[in-house]
Scaffold this motif. Structure first.
Motif, PDB file in Angstrom:
ATOM      1  N   ALA A 102       0.820  -1.213   0.000  1.00  0.00           N
ATOM      2  CA  ALA A 102       0.000   0.000   0.000  1.00  0.00           C
ATOM      3  C   ALA A 102       0.853   1.262   0.000  1.00  0.00           C
ATOM      4  CB  ALA A 102      -0.949  -0.003   1.196  1.00  0.00           C
ATOM      5  N   ARG A 103       1.947   1.274   0.774  1.00  0.00           N
ATOM      6  CA  ARG A 103       2.754   2.492   0.893  1.00  0.00           C
ATOM      7  C   ARG A 103       4.243   2.226   0.675  1.00  0.00           C
ATOM      8  NH1 ARG A 103       1.399   5.951   6.099  1.00  0.00           N
ATOM      9  NH2 ARG A 103       2.506   7.495   4.799  1.00  0.00           N
ATOM     10  N   VAL A 104       4.587   1.066   0.159  1.00  0.00           N
ATOM     11  CA  VAL A 104       5.992   0.716   0.007  1.00  0.00           C
ATOM     12  C   VAL A 104       6.723   1.681  -0.936  1.00  0.00           C
ATOM     13  CG1 VAL A 104       5.646  -0.865  -1.937  1.00  0.00           C
ATOM     14  CG2 VAL A 104       7.579  -1.197  -0.363  1.00  0.00           C
ATOM     15  N   ALA A 105       5.979   2.282  -1.878  1.00  0.00           N
ATOM     16  CA  ALA A 105       6.612   3.204  -2.827  1.00  0.00           C
ATOM     17  C   ALA A 105       7.126   4.468  -2.132  1.00  0.00           C
ATOM     18  CB  ALA A 105       5.634   3.577  -3.933  1.00  0.00           C
ATOM     19  N   GLU A 106       6.581   4.762  -0.923  1.00  0.00           N
ATOM     20  CA  GLU A 106       6.997   5.961  -0.207  1.00  0.00           C
ATOM     21  C   GLU A 106       8.279   5.744   0.612  1.00  0.00           C
ATOM     22  OE1 GLU A 106       3.732   7.977   1.890  1.00  0.00           O
ATOM     23  OE2 GLU A 106       2.407   6.435   1.055  1.00  0.00           O
ATOM     24  N   VAL A 107       8.625   4.474   0.844  1.00  0.00           N
ATOM     25  CA  VAL A 107       9.746   4.160   1.727  1.00  0.00           C
ATOM     26  C   VAL A 107      11.083   4.699   1.207  1.00  0.00           C
ATOM     27  CG1 VAL A 107      11.077   2.284   2.777  1.00  0.00           C
ATOM     28  CG2 VAL A 107       8.572   2.178   2.732  1.00  0.00           C
ATOM     29  N   PRO A 108      11.422   4.542  -0.077  1.00  0.00           N
ATOM     30  CA  PRO A 108      12.736   5.025  -0.540  1.00  0.00           C
ATOM     31  C   PRO A 108      12.966   6.510  -0.279  1.00  0.00           C
ATOM     32  CG  PRO A 108      11.795   3.551  -2.164  1.00  0.00           C
ATOM     33  CD  PRO A 108      10.720   3.809  -1.150  1.00  0.00           C
ATOM     34  N   ASP A 109      11.968   7.341  -0.573  1.00  0.00           N
ATOM     35  CA  ASP A 109      12.146   8.776  -0.344  1.00  0.00           C
ATOM     36  C   ASP A 109      12.315   9.082   1.141  1.00  0.00           C
ATOM     37  OD1 ASP A 109      12.035   9.394  -3.002  1.00  0.00           O
ATOM     38  OD2 ASP A 109       9.883   9.822  -3.015  1.00  0.00           O
ATOM     39  N   ARG A 110      11.590   8.359   1.983  1.00  0.00           N
ATOM     40  CA  ARG A 110      11.710   8.590   3.419  1.00  0.00           C
ATOM     41  C   ARG A 110      13.109   8.211   3.910  1.00  0.00           C
ATOM     42  NH1 ARG A 110       7.823   9.644   7.309  1.00  0.00           N
ATOM     43  NH2 ARG A 110       6.818  10.605   5.513  1.00  0.00           N
ATOM     44  N   LEU A 111      13.673   7.112   3.404  1.00  0.00           N
ATOM     45  CA  LEU A 111      15.035   6.720   3.782  1.00  0.00           C
ATOM     46  C   LEU A 111      16.058   7.737   3.290  1.00  0.00           C
ATOM     47  CD1 LEU A 111      15.003   2.856   3.151  1.00  0.00           C
ATOM     48  CD2 LEU A 111      15.110   4.013   5.353  1.00  0.00           C
ATOM     49  N   ARG A 112      15.851   8.244   2.071  1.00  0.00           N
ATOM     50  CA  ARG A 112      16.784   9.249   1.550  1.00  0.00           C
ATOM     51  C   ARG A 112      16.780  10.490   2.431  1.00  0.00           C
ATOM     52  NH1 ARG A 112      14.343   7.641  -3.470  1.00  0.00           N
ATOM     53  NH2 ARG A 112      15.783   6.332  -4.683  1.00  0.00           N
ATOM     54  N   ALA A 113      15.622  10.831   3.015  1.00  0.00           N
ATOM     55  CA  ALA A 113      15.540  11.999   3.897  1.00  0.00           C
ATOM     56  C   ALA A 113      16.429  11.832   5.129  1.00  0.00           C
ATOM     57  CB  ALA A 113      14.095  12.234   4.323  1.00  0.00           C
ATOM     58  N   PHE A 114      16.701  10.587   5.496  1.00  0.00           N
ATOM     59  CA  PHE A 114      17.588  10.315   6.629  1.00  0.00           C
ATOM     60  C   PHE A 114      19.030  10.062   6.179  1.00  0.00           C
ATOM     61  CE2 PHE A 114      13.490   9.404   8.587  1.00  0.00           C
ATOM     62  CZ  PHE A 114      13.646   9.913   9.860  1.00  0.00           C
ATOM     63  N   GLY A 115      19.308  10.233   4.893  1.00  0.00           N
ATOM     64  CA  GLY A 115      20.663  10.042   4.385  1.00  0.00           C
ATOM     65  C   GLY A 115      21.013   8.601   4.111  1.00  0.00           C
ATOM     66  N   ILE A 116      20.004   7.720   3.953  1.00  0.00           N
ATOM     67  CA  ILE A 116      20.235   6.293   3.741  1.00  0.00           C
ATOM     68  C   ILE A 116      19.891   5.930   2.301  1.00  0.00           C
ATOM     69  CG2 ILE A 116      19.517   3.969   4.435  1.00  0.00           C
ATOM     70  CD1 ILE A 116      18.940   5.097   7.210  1.00  0.00           C
ATOM     71  N   ASP A 117      20.777   5.177   1.657  1.00  0.00           N
ATOM     72  CA  ASP A 117      20.553   4.735   0.280  1.00  0.00           C
ATOM     73  C   ASP A 117      19.538   3.589   0.267  1.00  0.00           C
ATOM     74  OD1 ASP A 117      20.624   3.962  -2.341  1.00  0.00           O
ATOM     75  OD2 ASP A 117      22.685   3.197  -2.299  1.00  0.00           O
ATOM     76  N   PRO A 118      18.349   3.791  -0.280  1.00  0.00           N
ATOM     77  CA  PRO A 118      17.323   2.738  -0.242  1.00  0.00           C
ATOM     78  C   PRO A 118      17.631   1.558  -1.159  1.00  0.00           C
ATOM     79  CG  PRO A 118      16.549   4.594  -1.538  1.00  0.00           C
ATOM     80  CD  PRO A 118      17.861   5.011  -0.950  1.00  0.00           C
ATOM     81  N   GLU A 119      18.579   1.727  -2.078  1.00  0.00           N
ATOM     82  CA  GLU A 119      18.897   0.648  -3.004  1.00  0.00           C
ATOM     83  C   GLU A 119      20.086  -0.181  -2.531  1.00  0.00           C
ATOM     84  OE1 GLU A 119      19.510   2.475  -6.752  1.00  0.00           O
ATOM     85  OE2 GLU A 119      17.457   3.255  -6.918  1.00  0.00           O
ATOM     86  N   GLY A 120      20.743   0.262  -1.468  1.00  0.00           N
ATOM     87  CA  GLY A 120      21.890  -0.477  -0.950  1.00  0.00           C
ATOM     88  C   GLY A 120      21.462  -1.546   0.039  1.00  0.00           C
ATOM     89  N   THR A 121      22.464  -2.171   0.674  1.00  0.00           N
ATOM     90  CA  THR A 121      22.189  -3.190   1.695  1.00  0.00           C
ATOM     91  C   THR A 121      21.758  -2.512   2.989  1.00  0.00           C
ATOM     92  OG1 THR A 121      23.850  -4.655   0.724  1.00  0.00           O
ATOM     93  CG2 THR A 121      23.150  -5.127   2.976  1.00  0.00           C
ATOM     94  N   LEU A 122      20.643  -2.961   3.546  1.00  0.00           N
ATOM     95  CA  LEU A 122      20.071  -2.350   4.746  1.00  0.00           C
ATOM     96  C   LEU A 122      20.085  -3.343   5.902  1.00  0.00           C
ATOM     97  CD1 LEU A 122      16.979  -0.596   3.114  1.00  0.00           C
ATOM     98  CD2 LEU A 122      19.206   0.408   3.627  1.00  0.00           C
ATOM     99  N   ALA A 123      20.381  -2.840   7.085  1.00  0.00           N
ATOM    100  CA  ALA A 123      20.340  -3.653   8.307  1.00  0.00           C
ATOM    101  C   ALA A 123      19.265  -3.098   9.229  1.00  0.00           C
ATOM    102  CB  ALA A 123      21.693  -3.636   9.010  1.00  0.00           C
ATOM    103  N   LEU A 124      18.649  -3.976  10.001  1.00  0.00           N
ATOM    104  CA  LEU A 124      17.578  -3.565  10.912  1.00  0.00           C
ATOM    105  C   LEU A 124      17.792  -4.228  12.271  1.00  0.00           C
ATOM    106  CD1 LEU A 124      13.850  -3.114  10.079  1.00  0.00           C
ATOM    107  CD2 LEU A 124      14.493  -4.434  12.101  1.00  0.00           C
ATOM    108  N   LEU A 125      17.757  -3.425  13.326  1.00  0.00           N
ATOM    109  CA  LEU A 125      17.921  -3.914  14.694  1.00  0.00           C
ATOM    110  C   LEU A 125      16.700  -3.526  15.511  1.00  0.00           C
ATOM    111  CD1 LEU A 125      21.599  -2.701  15.325  1.00  0.00           C
ATOM    112  CD2 LEU A 125      20.872  -4.922  14.427  1.00  0.00           C
ATOM    113  N   VAL A 126      16.299  -4.396  16.429  1.00  0.00           N
ATOM    114  CA  VAL A 126      15.189  -4.110  17.340  1.00  0.00           C
ATOM    115  C   VAL A 126      15.703  -4.228  18.771  1.00  0.00           C
ATOM    116  CG1 VAL A 126      12.936  -4.846  18.190  1.00  0.00           C
ATOM    117  CG2 VAL A 126      13.410  -4.869  15.731  1.00  0.00           C
TER     118      VAL A 126
END
Length: 528
Positions: A293-317
């Protein structure tokens, strides 16, 4: 005498300041430069033979010597010195046209400044001169405060922030200043960066209630402390002036308090930015979890934080097992990640804190990094079980939803386990752990008790170690020889123990399904 109005040497009411008034024609008979320049509280006129009960410390005593008919100069000076007077002004009269020699001798022995004032100059003239000096001082102080306020306002409006505020104060007064927040982070300073030990000690001082006026034991000399508070009065940071509080002049204290109020604005601005970023990052998690539903918005939001949305991403909880999340934990996590030269998205919630960042060093390095963060945070939050669920690194935003779900599942298992690693991926914990974590504690406890009760009762009554033997046997995948070696047993002794376990539980230790049930019972016990 010339006024000393250099920065750091504000004018004050003193004997020297009164001597500047040529209309008073004061004659300094005794007194060194420092004593004459010392600040005095006010003037005190007395003719009592013992005025010590009425003189305030550092007051300048004015007298015509009428007490000479009742006491000696030695006794009078002794009483005046005992009261802490700043000095004596002897008013000459038509009958006493010179200062008595015994008075000069007594003041010399006591180390008290001694001055004379001519017959035609009344004490009222000295009082009026003192009032004028104080008025000038107040006017100078007000003008300085206004100029300082303009400079601080200009710095803040131009984005200078805390560093700009400290620069204005240090330029005016010259003493070292450092701003440290309650987590022990140096926000700004007028000198070299402080070592971690001093920052940690400063954080402990800020955590004291009530906080002290001075911080001792951090620097060679005590440091004056001026608090920076948030909108609800909670201490957010401290402005440390590396000079003891009692050595600060009134004007310096006023200036530092003035600077602290501007720093309050900077803290409020930081909090507003942090709140906006928190909402921004929280929305990112909603986008990820909403799927297509909103996955298309994720790349721009990551770029706003200085993160490359097309690169390798790590996630920690990050999550706590036995307590609500501290309000500052997300800020601590962000600061640690940024200190590793990574740009993170940090989204804090009521149950956990999610971190997303670029990563290019593989899963093993990510696990080591996550554990180092956890260990550092655990030192700042002792007596709390902090765990980290790690999502396997993946390329692009399409994997973020799976990473988030699996990392949260791993964190949930780690929270409930009684022992073992505190940082893990879902894959390393096993599917059985994920499934058990979906059950309520009461269900797990009941299942474990039903399966293990007979073994535990036997161990308790007979002093045996059947449960430990079962755990070792299952952890070694039912391998007889390695289990016997690990427990320092003969294989036949191990067989006898496992036979006893089978008879007590009704399980056949050679049957795979029965082994699985007992393994799940042990795992359920570790999580309940």
């Amino acid at each position: 005498m010339q006024r000393d109005l250099r920065p750091g040497h504000p004018r004050s009411l003193s004997i020297a300041a009164l001597c500047e008034d040529e209309t008073l024609r004061l004659d300094v008979l005794l007194g060194d430069k420092n004593a004459l320049a010392a600040e005095i509280a006010w003037l005190h006129v007395t003719e009592l033979p013992d005025p010590s009960r009425y003189i305030r410390p550092t007051e300048l005593v004015l007298t015509n010597g009428l007490w000479l008919e009742q006491t000696s100069s030695e006794d009078f000076v002794r009483a005046v010195a005992a009261a802490g007077a700043a000095g004596v002004v002897f008013g000459l009269t038509v009958l006493t046209r010179t200062v008595p020699e015994d008075l000069m001798r007594a003041c010399g022995l006591a180390g008290l400044p001694l001055l004379s004032v001519p017959v035609d100059v009344p004490f009222a003239a000295l009082t009026q001169a003192a009032a004028r000096v104080q008025g000038e001082i107040q006017q100078e102080s007000l003008l300085k405060a206004l100029r300082r306020g303009d400079a601080l306002t200009s710095v803040m409006s131009q984005g200078g922030g805390a560093s700009g505020v400290l620069e204005v104060l240090a330029r005016e007064f010259g003493f070292p200043l450092v701003l440290i927040d309650r987590r022990g982070t140096e926000l700004a300073g007028s000198g070299d960066a402080l070592p971690p030990a001093q920052l940690e000690a400063a954080a402990k001082v800020l955590a004291r209630r009530p906080p002290p006026l001075e911080a001792e034991g951090i620097w060679p000399d005590p440091a004056s402390l001026f608090l920076i508070v948030d909108a609800v009065g909670e201490v957010e940071a401290g402005l440390f002036c590396l000079r003891p509080h009692h050595l600060l002049t009134v004007e310096e204290q006023v200036a530092l308090n003035q600077g602290a109020r501007f720093l309050n604005l900077d803290v409020a601005q930081r909090q507003a930015i942090r709140a906006a970023e928190s909402r921004f990052s929280g929305e990112l998690l909603e986008m990820i979890l909403s799927g297509s539903a909103r996955v298309a918005e994720v790349p721009d939001r990551l770029r706003a934080f200085g993160i490359d949305p097309e690169g390798t991403l790590a996630l920690l909880v990050f999550a706590l097992a036995d307590a609500p999340l501290p309000s500052d934990l997300d800020s601590d996590i962000e600061a640690l990640v940024r200190s590793s030269r990574l740009l993170p998205v940090v989204a804090g919630g009521s149950q956990d804190i999610v971190v997303i960042t670029s990563w290019s060093r593989g899963l093993e390095s990510l696990l080591e990094f996550a554990e180092s963060l956890r260990a550092e945070l655990a030192r700042a939050h002792p007596r709390r079980k902090l765990v980290v669920g790690v999502g396997e690194p993946g390329e692009g935003v399409g994997l973020l939803k799976e990473q988030l779900i699996r990392a949260r599942a791993a964190a949930n298992v780690l929270k409930r386990r009684k022992a073992g690693a505190l940082t893990a991926t879902a894959a390393s914990l096993g599917t059985h752990s994920m499934l058990l974590a979906l059950q309520r504690d009461a269900t797990l406890s009941r299942f474990a008790a039903e399966e293990l009760a007979a073994i535990r009762q036997h161990d308790l009554m007979r002093g045996t170690e059947l449960e430990a033997t079962l755990r070792e046997f299952l952890n070694r995948n039912g391998h007889w020889a390695s289990t016997a070696e690990a427990l320092f047993l003969h294989v036949n002794t191990l067989r006898n123990r496992l036979d006893r376990i089978g008879s007590l539980t009704g399980r056949d230790m050679s049957n795979f399904a029965d082994r699985v049930d007992l393994f799940l019972a042990l795992e359920a016990d570790a999580m309940s």
